[in-house]
Design a protein around this motif. Structure first.
Motif, PDB file in Angstrom:
ATOM      1  N   SER A 194      -1.931   9.943  -2.459  1.00  0.00           N
ATOM      2  CA  SER A 194      -1.627   8.997  -3.547  1.00  0.00           C
ATOM      3  C   SER A 194      -1.146   9.658  -4.835  1.00  0.00           C
ATOM      4  O   SER A 194      -0.696   8.957  -5.749  1.00  0.00           O
ATOM      5  N   ALA A 195      -1.217  10.977  -4.923  1.00  0.00           N
ATOM      6  CA  ALA A 195      -0.741  11.650  -6.140  1.00  0.00           C
ATOM      7  C   ALA A 195       0.738  11.340  -6.362  1.00  0.00           C
ATOM      8  O   ALA A 195       1.556  11.551  -5.471  1.00  0.00           O
ATOM      9  N   GLN A 196       1.051  10.812  -7.535  1.00  0.00           N
ATOM     10  CA  GLN A 196       2.428  10.439  -7.895  1.00  0.00           C
ATOM     11  C   GLN A 196       3.035   9.476  -6.876  1.00  0.00           C
ATOM     12  O   GLN A 196       4.233   9.532  -6.586  1.00  0.00           O
ATOM     13  N   ALA A 197       2.209   8.616  -6.296  1.00  0.00           N
ATOM     14  CA  ALA A 197       2.675   7.594  -5.353  1.00  0.00           C
ATOM     15  C   ALA A 197       1.840   6.342  -5.570  1.00  0.00           C
ATOM     16  O   ALA A 197       0.727   6.405  -6.092  1.00  0.00           O
ATOM     17  N   THR A 198       2.355   5.194  -5.178  1.00  0.00           N
ATOM     18  CA  THR A 198       1.606   3.949  -5.333  1.00  0.00           C
ATOM     19  C   THR A 198       0.634   3.767  -4.173  1.00  0.00           C
ATOM     20  O   THR A 198       0.865   4.254  -3.063  1.00  0.00           O
ATOM     21  N   ASP A 199      -0.445   3.044  -4.436  1.00  0.00           N
ATOM     22  CA  ASP A 199      -1.392   2.750  -3.363  1.00  0.00           C
ATOM     23  C   ASP A 199      -0.706   1.970  -2.243  1.00  0.00           C
ATOM     24  O   ASP A 199      -1.012   2.173  -1.064  1.00  0.00           O
ATOM     25  N   LYS A 200       0.211   1.095  -2.610  1.00  0.00           N
ATOM     26  CA  LYS A 200       0.915   0.292  -1.610  1.00  0.00           C
ATOM     27  C   LYS A 200       1.702   1.183  -0.647  1.00  0.00           C
ATOM     28  O   LYS A 200       1.664   0.984   0.578  1.00  0.00           O
ATOM     29  N   SER A 201       2.396   2.177  -1.186  1.00  0.00           N
ATOM     30  CA  SER A 201       3.182   3.068  -0.326  1.00  0.00           C
ATOM     31  C   SER A 201       2.274   3.926   0.548  1.00  0.00           C
ATOM     32  O   SER A 201       2.599   4.217   1.708  1.00  0.00           O
TER      33      SER A 201
END
Length: 214
Positions: free
Chosen positions: A39-46
């Protein structure tokens, strides 16, 4: 900000959401650990979209090691920085198997020794998987703590330490989730939604009214 105002803020957040939790989808501490690393630098959805397939194929350290790094990448390549994250996950899985019998450790020092795991990730695991009263300060919590003056600080660690000092004990375990959700959906970075904020009258941000959308 005084102690009574802080108590009112968390009391309202609790009333609105008595059982807050992460938006990452997981079933075990290990799945949560992998999801948080991704999730680092990413959305929870992705992340949830990627881990749905990954965890169906491999949901233990041993199973991910059996996939191999290239096999892991096929599941997570839609996530930013997937190459470095995949390398860290493989190393972490190897350490979990060799040093922790395939289980996620429940102490900070052992967690932070895992590749791809820093203080913030360790706090998330300790809090969400094991119920420890830790507070992981991400960009949302850092913004909310400073903007409201709930726990202003120049660094995430300073904000974390101030929150741990000042958040009343009864609210400490869930404070992380309340603050991150508030920052994600209400006290957003640009044009905070002050007009729909349930703690607006308690917030000490000097420009809160002018910052609200028209």
């Amino acid at each position: 900000m005084n102690a009574e105002k802080r108590r009112q803020i968390f009391g309202r957040l609790r009333d609105a959401n008595p059982s807050p939790t992460t938006e990452l989808v997981y079933r075990t501490p290990f799945e949560l650990l992998i999801a948080v690393i991704l999730s680092a630098q990413a959305t929870d959805k992705s992340v949830n979209k990627a881990t749905a397939g990954l965890f169906a194929a491999a949901s233990t350290p041993e199973a991910i090691l059996a996939l191999g790094e290239d096999g892991l990448k096929t599941h997570v390549r839609t996530i930013g920085l997937f190459n470095s994250k995949a390398k860290n996950i493989m190393k972490t899985c190897a350490m979990l198997v060799s040093e922790h019998d395939g289980e996620v450790p429940r102490n900070r020092q052992a967690l932070e020794a895992l590749p791809g795991v820093g203080r913030k990730t360790a706090n998330v695991i300790l809090n969400t998987a094991f119920g420890e009263p830790t507070i992981a300060v991400d960009t949302h919590i850092f913004r909310v703590a400073n903007r409201t003056r709930l726990a202003p600080g120049a660094t995430p660690l300073a904000v974390e330490q101030k929150l741990l000092r000042h958040v009343p004990k009864e609210f400490r375990k869930d404070a992380h989730h309340w603050l991150i959700l508030h920052g994600r959906y209400v006290c957003i970075a640009r044009k905070p939604r002050c007009e729909s904020c349930l703690i607006s009258d308690l917030c000490e941000h000097p420009d809160k009214l002018s910052a609200s959308p028209g």
